[in-house]
Structures are given as C-alpha cells and as structure tokens.
Design a protein around this motif. Structure first.
Motif, PDB file in Angstrom:
ATOM      1  N   UNK A 209       0.801  -1.210   0.000  1.00  0.00           N
ATOM      2  CA  UNK A 209       0.000   0.000   0.000  1.00  0.00           C
ATOM      3  C   UNK A 209       0.835   1.260   0.000  1.00  0.00           C
ATOM      4  N   UNK A 210       1.720   1.393   0.953  1.00  0.00           N
ATOM      5  CA  UNK A 210       2.523   2.608   1.023  1.00  0.00           C
ATOM      6  C   UNK A 210       3.766   2.479   0.152  1.00  0.00           C
ATOM      7  N   UNK A 211       4.548   1.442   0.413  1.00  0.00           N
ATOM      8  CA  UNK A 211       5.826   1.335  -0.269  1.00  0.00           C
ATOM      9  C   UNK A 211       5.715   1.230  -1.766  1.00  0.00           C
ATOM     10  N   UNK A 212       4.825   0.382  -2.271  1.00  0.00           N
ATOM     11  CA  UNK A 212       4.732   0.207  -3.716  1.00  0.00           C
ATOM     12  C   UNK A 212       4.135   1.429  -4.389  1.00  0.00           C
ATOM     13  N   UNK A 213       3.450   2.255  -3.634  1.00  0.00           N
ATOM     14  CA  UNK A 213       2.931   3.492  -4.214  1.00  0.00           C
ATOM     15  C   UNK A 213       4.043   4.528  -4.342  1.00  0.00           C
ATOM     16  N   UNK A 214       4.834   4.677  -3.285  1.00  0.00           N
ATOM     17  CA  UNK A 214       5.805   5.754  -3.235  1.00  0.00           C
ATOM     18  C   UNK A 214       7.192   5.250  -3.594  1.00  0.00           C
ATOM     19  N   UNK A 215       7.447   5.211  -4.882  1.00  0.00           N
ATOM     20  CA  UNK A 215       8.769   4.858  -5.400  1.00  0.00           C
ATOM     21  C   UNK A 215       8.919   5.542  -6.746  1.00  0.00           C
ATOM     22  N   UNK A 216       9.860   6.456  -6.870  1.00  0.00           N
ATOM     23  CA  UNK A 216       9.986   7.271  -8.075  1.00  0.00           C
ATOM     24  C   UNK A 216      10.595   6.515  -9.245  1.00  0.00           C
ATOM     25  N   UNK A 217      11.030   5.278  -9.000  1.00  0.00           N
ATOM     26  CA  UNK A 217      11.558   4.469 -10.084  1.00  0.00           C
ATOM     27  C   UNK A 217      10.562   3.472 -10.617  1.00  0.00           C
ATOM     28  N   UNK A 218       9.865   2.755  -9.722  1.00  0.00           N
ATOM     29  CA  UNK A 218       8.965   1.696 -10.151  1.00  0.00           C
ATOM     30  C   UNK A 218       7.575   1.793  -9.544  1.00  0.00           C
ATOM     31  N   UNK A 219       7.319   2.773  -8.699  1.00  0.00           N
ATOM     32  CA  UNK A 219       6.031   2.905  -8.038  1.00  0.00           C
ATOM     33  C   UNK A 219       5.123   3.907  -8.723  1.00  0.00           C
ATOM     34  N   UNK A 220       3.999   4.180  -8.089  1.00  0.00           N
ATOM     35  CA  UNK A 220       3.007   5.069  -8.698  1.00  0.00           C
ATOM     36  C   UNK A 220       3.449   6.520  -8.752  1.00  0.00           C
ATOM     37  N   UNK A 221       4.448   6.887  -7.971  1.00  0.00           N
ATOM     38  CA  UNK A 221       4.928   8.272  -8.063  1.00  0.00           C
ATOM     39  C   UNK A 221       5.838   8.481  -9.273  1.00  0.00           C
ATOM     40  N   UNK A 222       6.242   7.411  -9.940  1.00  0.00           N
ATOM     41  CA  UNK A 222       7.168   7.538 -11.080  1.00  0.00           C
ATOM     42  C   UNK A 222       6.629   8.430 -12.202  1.00  0.00           C
ATOM     43  N   UNK A 223       5.363   8.262 -12.652  1.00  0.00           N
ATOM     44  CA  UNK A 223       4.880   9.108 -13.746  1.00  0.00           C
ATOM     45  C   UNK A 223       4.347  10.465 -13.287  1.00  0.00           C
ATOM     46  N   UNK A 224       4.423  10.748 -11.992  1.00  0.00           N
ATOM     47  CA  UNK A 224       3.775  11.932 -11.432  1.00  0.00           C
ATOM     48  C   UNK A 224       4.795  12.945 -10.933  1.00  0.00           C
ATOM     49  N   UNK A 225       4.318  14.181 -10.762  1.00  0.00           N
ATOM     50  CA  UNK A 225       5.174  15.218 -10.218  1.00  0.00           C
ATOM     51  C   UNK A 225       4.959  15.453  -8.744  1.00  0.00           C
ATOM     52  N   UNK A 226       3.808  15.018  -8.233  1.00  0.00           N
ATOM     53  CA  UNK A 226       3.514  15.174  -6.811  1.00  0.00           C
ATOM     54  C   UNK A 226       2.465  14.140  -6.425  1.00  0.00           C
ATOM     55  N   UNK A 227       2.273  13.984  -5.144  1.00  0.00           N
ATOM     56  CA  UNK A 227       1.244  13.063  -4.666  1.00  0.00           C
ATOM     57  C   UNK A 227       0.618  13.622  -3.405  1.00  0.00           C
ATOM     58  N   UNK A 228      -0.579  13.116  -3.104  1.00  0.00           N
ATOM     59  CA  UNK A 228      -1.322  13.568  -1.932  1.00  0.00           C
ATOM     60  C   UNK A 228      -1.755  12.347  -1.124  1.00  0.00           C
ATOM     61  N   UNK A 229      -1.202  12.221   0.061  1.00  0.00           N
ATOM     62  CA  UNK A 229      -1.551  11.103   0.926  1.00  0.00           C
ATOM     63  C   UNK A 229      -2.815  11.444   1.706  1.00  0.00           C
ATOM     64  N   UNK A 230      -3.883  10.690   1.440  1.00  0.00           N
ATOM     65  CA  UNK A 230      -5.109  10.911   2.192  1.00  0.00           C
ATOM     66  C   UNK A 230      -5.126   9.997   3.398  1.00  0.00           C
ATOM     67  N   UNK A 231      -5.369  10.595   4.565  1.00  0.00           N
ATOM     68  CA  UNK A 231      -5.511   9.815   5.785  1.00  0.00           C
ATOM     69  C   UNK A 231      -6.987   9.791   6.181  1.00  0.00           C
ATOM     70  N   UNK A 232      -7.531   8.590   6.292  1.00  0.00           N
ATOM     71  CA  UNK A 232      -8.917   8.443   6.714  1.00  0.00           C
ATOM     72  C   UNK A 232      -9.046   8.536   8.231  1.00  0.00           C
ATOM     73  N   UNK A 233      -7.983   8.199   8.916  1.00  0.00           N
ATOM     74  CA  UNK A 233      -8.002   8.253  10.367  1.00  0.00           C
ATOM     75  C   UNK A 233      -6.571   8.426  10.858  1.00  0.00           C
ATOM     76  N   UNK A 234      -6.452   8.871  12.084  1.00  0.00           N
ATOM     77  CA  UNK A 234      -5.142   9.031  12.716  1.00  0.00           C
ATOM     78  C   UNK A 234      -5.261   8.409  14.104  1.00  0.00           C
ATOM     79  N   UNK A 235      -4.844   7.165  14.249  1.00  0.00           N
ATOM     80  CA  UNK A 235      -5.133   6.427  15.476  1.00  0.00           C
ATOM     81  C   UNK A 235      -4.200   6.673  16.649  1.00  0.00           C
ATOM     82  N   UNK A 236      -3.061   7.324  16.392  1.00  0.00           N
ATOM     83  CA  UNK A 236      -2.146   7.511  17.511  1.00  0.00           C
ATOM     84  C   UNK A 236      -1.215   8.689  17.215  1.00  0.00           C
TER      85      UNK A 236
END
Length: 314
Positions: A209-236
């Motif tokens: 979920x997190x790691x495979x998304x955020x990788x500028x070589x092989x992840x989803x951030x590769x084709x993008x210039x920026x990203x926005x992490x949405x947090x549905x909850x903050x438990x601690x």
C-alpha cells in the motif's frame, strides 16, 4: 470573529471543489469563486468527471473560475468507480469492484480502449487549454486499489505487485496523452494515494500500500510530479510521522522493497467534523502534518467553509 484554519506561509494549500453540488449543497459558482479569492489558497481542484461524463454543472463552475482564479486545476477519476460494466481485478476483501476500469486495458491498448474514455480526456484537454492564466494541476483520484476498508489484498504479493505495475503503466499513458494535448509538464500531474496501510495489520503485505505506491523508479509516483496522501483516520500520536517516513524513505515486505519518493508530497485531509478522532481539532492535525509534508489539500470546499470558516496563511 470567524475562526479559520491557519496554514504556515511557507506551505502550500489547495481546496477541492465538488461539482455537482448534491449532497454537498455548494453555493452558486460565483459565490464560491469570490469566497476562494478571499482565502489564502495556492489553487483549487474542480471535480471534473463521474465515469465517462462530466459532472453536473461542471461547465458553470469552470466558467466562473477560468478567468479569475490562478491555478484552477481538476481532480479526475482515473479508473473508477463509475465506468459501467468494467471490472478491475483488485484482489480485495469485501469490496465491490464493479465498474472499476482494469488498468491493464489502458496499459496495453492506450486511452483508445474505449472511445468514451478518449473523449473524456479530450474534453479535459480543451478545458485546460482554455485557461488564460497559469494552468492548474491535475489530481488523479481513484488511481489506487483497494478503497474503503479493504486494506489487505486478497491475493498473493506477486499478484498485487503486478497490479501496481499495471496501474503505474496506465498512469504513464494518461499523463503522456494529456501532456501532448495541453503542453503541461509531467510535474503538474499528481494523484491521491489512499487508503493508508492499516496500522493494526502490520504483517499484511507491508509494501503493497505505502511502499509500492511511493517509489519514483517503479512505483506510482514515477509518472507523477507530486502526490497527496489521504488519511482516513489518525489512530495515535506518531501516525502522521510514521506514514510520512514510509512514503519518503523505504518500505519492504516479502522480498519487495521500495525507496520512497523525493517528489512534492501533500497530505489530503477531510474537513468533515469527527474524521480524526484522535484529535479534538483539525487545526492541530494540520500543524502536526505540516511539520513534515510540503502542503495540504482540503476535501472539500463546502464543509471547510461551513465548519471552519476557510483558510488563511500566517
């Protein structure tokens, strides 16, 4: 005195404006525009599409903003969930994926896999090219799977890695097509990355979920210039810091490792009361998050105005 959400002047802030207005009951487009102009925001994202069609009243809102608000951008459903009979093999537990476009279709066939999808992007290109001021950004939503409460994929790690690869390649196709048609730089394209990894399930495919998304070589951030992490909850207390580190440094699980992203990283926060139950005030969430993130994107305009009075730079 109206209490507004304070944003450090060194940080960026964007607001998502939902169109159509039900169930958000947003005001007349000109009133929305004038309110936005009275706030200290760096830009807005108009909600562009629902499936293969523009959202109701989108043209009214675009016309109200195009010659007045710099950095008028668009939030775009990239793969679903409003696309008729398409089904994406998301390998999720307890989630209805009917109507989600399988990214493999775009990866292998391009945006021409369905003429309606091409038309959707062509119309979006026309709106972008109409902007007389500095062009805003494109924020892809629904780019990731799964959604909602399905935090762990109901499939093998290798199958999930293949799915992430297909999503990444499809996103490259979409970004390239829009860049060619509008002259926009790839740095102006971003995506909402959600949901966060469930902190109570730390053994469940930690990289998916997190790691495979955020990788500028092989992840989803590769084709993008920026990203926005949405947090549905903050438990601690340390959750925001923990998620930021996962996105910007590294993550690994079952032989799959990632290096994080060095690109611009926003936090996307809901403005609906009670979303972040660990905190008593959204303002404190913002302060804590902006110790790490480059800026904040608020979802969405009407609840931000009604519940918090708007935003101001300090």
């Amino acid at each position: 005195m109206v209490v507004m959400i304070s944003i450090p002047s060194s940080k960026k802030v964007y607001v998502i404006i939902e169109t159509p207005q039900n169930p958000y009951q947003t005001e007349d487009p000109v009133i929305v525009r004038n309110t936005i102009l009275s706030w200290d925001v760096d830009g807005v994202f108009l909600s562009y599409n629902s499936g293969f069609d523009e959202k109701d009243r989108f043209q009214e809102y675009f016309s109200a903003f195009e010659d007045y608000v710099m950095n008028t951008g668009f939030i775009v459903d990239a793969f679903g969930p409003y696309y008729g009979s398409y089904t994406a093999p998301a390998c999720t537990t307890g989630e209805n994926v009917e109507g989600w476009i399988d990214p493999y279709l775009i990866y292998k066939n391009g945006i021409n896999f369905d003429g309606r999808y091409k038309s959707l992007l062509d119309n979006l290109s026309n709106y972008i090219n109409r902007l007389s001021w500095e062009r805003g950004r494109i924020l892809f939503d629904h780019i990731r799977y799964p959604q909602g409460g399905a935090y762990c994929p109901n499939c093998s790690t290798s199958t999930w890695q293949n799915h992430i690869y297909n999503v990444t390649q499809a996103t490259f196709r979409i970004v390239n097509y829009l860049s060619t048609n509008t002259g926009m730089n790839s740095s102006e394209f971003g995506a909402v990355m959600h949901p966060p990894r469930n902190s109570s399930q730390t053994t469940c495919c930690q990289a998916w979920n997190v790691g495979q998304a955020y990788d500028d070589g092989k992840g989803l951030t590769a084709p993008l210039g920026f990203s926005a992490m949405m947090l549905y909850y903050i438990p601690r207390e340390d959750y925001i810091w923990w998620m930021y580190n996962l996105a910007t440094k590294h993550d690994s699980y079952d032989g799959y490792s990632t290096n994080g992203t060095k690109k611009e990283l926003f936090i996307l926060l809901s403005t609906y009361p009670g979303t972040y139950r660990y905190y008593s005030e959204l303002q404190q969430v913002v302060y804590d998050a902006l110790e790490y993130f480059d800026g904040v994107i608020f979802w969405e305009y009407q609840s931000l105005k009604n519940n918090f009075g708007g935003v101001k730079k300090v």
